[in-house]
Motif scaffolding. Sequence first.
Motif, PDB file in Angstrom:
ATOM      1  N   PRO A   1       0.839  -1.201   0.000  1.00  0.00           N
ATOM      2  CA  PRO A   1       0.000   0.000   0.000  1.00  0.00           C
ATOM      3  C   PRO A   1       0.876   1.253   0.000  1.00  0.00           C
ATOM      4  O   PRO A   1       1.971   1.254   0.563  1.00  0.00           O
ATOM      5  CB  PRO A   1      -0.795  -0.103   1.315  1.00  0.00           C
ATOM      6  CG  PRO A   1      -0.711  -1.539   1.703  1.00  0.00           C
ATOM      7  CD  PRO A   1       0.602  -2.041   1.182  1.00  0.00           C
ATOM      8  N   GLY A   2       0.380   2.300  -0.610  1.00  0.00           N
ATOM      9  CA  GLY A   2       1.069   3.589  -0.603  1.00  0.00           C
ATOM     10  C   GLY A   2       0.646   4.373   0.626  1.00  0.00           C
ATOM     11  O   GLY A   2      -0.387   5.032   0.618  1.00  0.00           O
ATOM     12  N   SER A   3       1.420   4.281   1.685  1.00  0.00           N
ATOM     13  CA  SER A   3       1.045   4.941   2.938  1.00  0.00           C
ATOM     14  C   SER A   3       1.685   6.318   3.061  1.00  0.00           C
ATOM     15  O   SER A   3       2.758   6.568   2.495  1.00  0.00           O
ATOM     16  CB  SER A   3       1.442   4.072   4.133  1.00  0.00           C
ATOM     17  OG  SER A   3       2.838   3.896   4.169  1.00  0.00           O
ATOM     18  N   ALA A   4       1.019   7.204   3.755  1.00  0.00           N
ATOM     19  CA  ALA A   4       1.473   8.576   4.028  1.00  0.00           C
ATOM     20  C   ALA A   4       1.653   9.387   2.742  1.00  0.00           C
ATOM     21  O   ALA A   4       2.553  10.227   2.648  1.00  0.00           O
ATOM     22  CB  ALA A   4       2.746   8.583   4.873  1.00  0.00           C
ATOM     23  N   ILE A   5       0.787   9.145   1.765  1.00  0.00           N
ATOM     24  CA  ILE A   5       0.794   9.936   0.534  1.00  0.00           C
ATOM     25  C   ILE A   5      -0.219  11.064   0.669  1.00  0.00           C
ATOM     26  O   ILE A   5      -1.384  10.824   1.001  1.00  0.00           O
ATOM     27  CB  ILE A   5       0.462   9.061  -0.695  1.00  0.00           C
ATOM     28  CG1 ILE A   5       1.551   8.003  -0.892  1.00  0.00           C
ATOM     29  CG2 ILE A   5       0.299   9.927  -1.946  1.00  0.00           C
ATOM     30  CD1 ILE A   5       1.281   7.034  -2.013  1.00  0.00           C
ATOM     31  N   LYS A   6       0.228  12.274   0.403  1.00  0.00           N
ATOM     32  CA  LYS A   6      -0.684  13.415   0.440  1.00  0.00           C
ATOM     33  C   LYS A   6      -1.616  13.334  -0.755  1.00  0.00           C
ATOM     34  O   LYS A   6      -1.187  13.156  -1.894  1.00  0.00           O
ATOM     35  CB  LYS A   6       0.085  14.728   0.413  1.00  0.00           C
ATOM     36  CG  LYS A   6      -0.805  15.952   0.522  1.00  0.00           C
ATOM     37  CD  LYS A   6       0.023  17.220   0.575  1.00  0.00           C
ATOM     38  CE  LYS A   6      -0.854  18.444   0.724  1.00  0.00           C
ATOM     39  NZ  LYS A   6      -0.042  19.667   0.780  1.00  0.00           N
ATOM     40  N   VAL A   7      -2.927  13.457  -0.475  1.00  0.00           N
ATOM     41  CA  VAL A   7      -3.963  13.436  -1.504  1.00  0.00           C
ATOM     42  C   VAL A   7      -4.798  14.703  -1.350  1.00  0.00           C
ATOM     43  O   VAL A   7      -5.270  15.006  -0.252  1.00  0.00           O
ATOM     44  CB  VAL A   7      -4.877  12.192  -1.363  1.00  0.00           C
ATOM     45  CG1 VAL A   7      -5.980  12.214  -2.411  1.00  0.00           C
ATOM     46  CG2 VAL A   7      -4.062  10.908  -1.428  1.00  0.00           C
ATOM     47  N   GLU A   8      -4.964  15.419  -2.449  1.00  0.00           N
ATOM     48  CA  GLU A   8      -5.804  16.618  -2.447  1.00  0.00           C
ATOM     49  C   GLU A   8      -6.923  16.427  -3.455  1.00  0.00           C
ATOM     50  O   GLU A   8      -6.697  15.906  -4.550  1.00  0.00           O
ATOM     51  CB  GLU A   8      -4.981  17.846  -2.833  1.00  0.00           C
ATOM     52  CG  GLU A   8      -3.868  18.156  -1.860  1.00  0.00           C
ATOM     53  CD  GLU A   8      -2.866  19.143  -2.419  1.00  0.00           C
ATOM     54  OE1 GLU A   8      -2.484  20.041  -1.671  1.00  0.00           O
ATOM     55  OE2 GLU A   8      -2.470  19.008  -3.597  1.00  0.00           O
ATOM     56  N   LEU A   9      -8.112  16.857  -3.069  1.00  0.00           N
ATOM     57  CA  LEU A   9      -9.272  16.823  -3.957  1.00  0.00           C
ATOM     58  C   LEU A   9      -9.678  18.248  -4.279  1.00  0.00           C
ATOM     59  O   LEU A   9      -9.854  19.075  -3.372  1.00  0.00           O
ATOM     60  CB  LEU A   9     -10.446  16.091  -3.302  1.00  0.00           C
ATOM     61  CG  LEU A   9     -11.754  16.132  -4.102  1.00  0.00           C
ATOM     62  CD1 LEU A   9     -11.624  15.329  -5.394  1.00  0.00           C
ATOM     63  CD2 LEU A   9     -12.914  15.618  -3.259  1.00  0.00           C
ATOM     64  N   TYR A  10      -9.826  18.518  -5.580  1.00  0.00           N
ATOM     65  CA  TYR A  10     -10.252  19.836  -6.060  1.00  0.00           C
ATOM     66  C   TYR A  10     -11.534  19.701  -6.867  1.00  0.00           C
ATOM     67  O   TYR A  10     -11.704  18.738  -7.613  1.00  0.00           O
ATOM     68  CB  TYR A  10      -9.182  20.460  -6.972  1.00  0.00           C
ATOM     69  CG  TYR A  10      -7.911  20.816  -6.266  1.00  0.00           C
ATOM     70  CD1 TYR A  10      -7.720  22.083  -5.727  1.00  0.00           C
ATOM     71  CD2 TYR A  10      -6.886  19.886  -6.145  1.00  0.00           C
ATOM     72  CE1 TYR A  10      -6.536  22.418  -5.085  1.00  0.00           C
ATOM     73  CE2 TYR A  10      -5.703  20.205  -5.500  1.00  0.00           C
ATOM     74  CZ  TYR A  10      -5.542  21.467  -4.972  1.00  0.00           C
ATOM     75  OH  TYR A  10      -4.361  21.788  -4.334  1.00  0.00           O
ATOM     76  N   ARG A  11     -12.413  20.674  -6.737  1.00  0.00           N
ATOM     77  CA  ARG A  11     -13.574  20.805  -7.612  1.00  0.00           C
ATOM     78  C   ARG A  11     -13.162  21.747  -8.736  1.00  0.00           C
ATOM     79  O   ARG A  11     -12.560  22.802  -8.487  1.00  0.00           O
ATOM     80  CB  ARG A  11     -14.767  21.364  -6.846  1.00  0.00           C
ATOM     81  CG  ARG A  11     -16.045  21.454  -7.677  1.00  0.00           C
ATOM     82  CD  ARG A  11     -17.255  21.860  -6.837  1.00  0.00           C
ATOM     83  NE  ARG A  11     -17.647  20.764  -5.963  1.00  0.00           N
ATOM     84  CZ  ARG A  11     -17.602  20.806  -4.631  1.00  0.00           C
ATOM     85  NH1 ARG A  11     -17.198  21.902  -4.012  1.00  0.00           N
ATOM     86  NH2 ARG A  11     -17.987  19.786  -3.905  1.00  0.00           N
TER      87      ARG A  11
END
Length: 117
Positions: A16-26
Amino acid sequence: MGRLTTHVLDAAHGCPGSAIKVELYRVEGAQLELVASTLTNSDGRCDAPLLQGDDYRSGVYQLHFHAGDYYRARGVQLPQPAFLDVVVLRFGISAEQDHYHVPLLISPYSYSTYRGS
């Protein structure tokens, strides 16, 4: 009620890819509005849906996965600039009552995605 989830798998290391920053944009025309920002957990998943409830509506969205930071933290030597630093996925939500799951499989030089369940 609908919701948006994601998870990240590290295909280069088979984990698993742990501690990855994920951002969601509209996406609104040429503008991006930050909706959520989180880090993946030890299973490569977010602890809560990125979008749900009153915020969950049809439209165009972008997920930004900070893969370069993840691989640098793992000690992977990346060229400068990195080939894949931030992986950007643009997708649409058309059915407000559905669960949209957008997984990401990454390596330092490739990625793939699909609409999961």
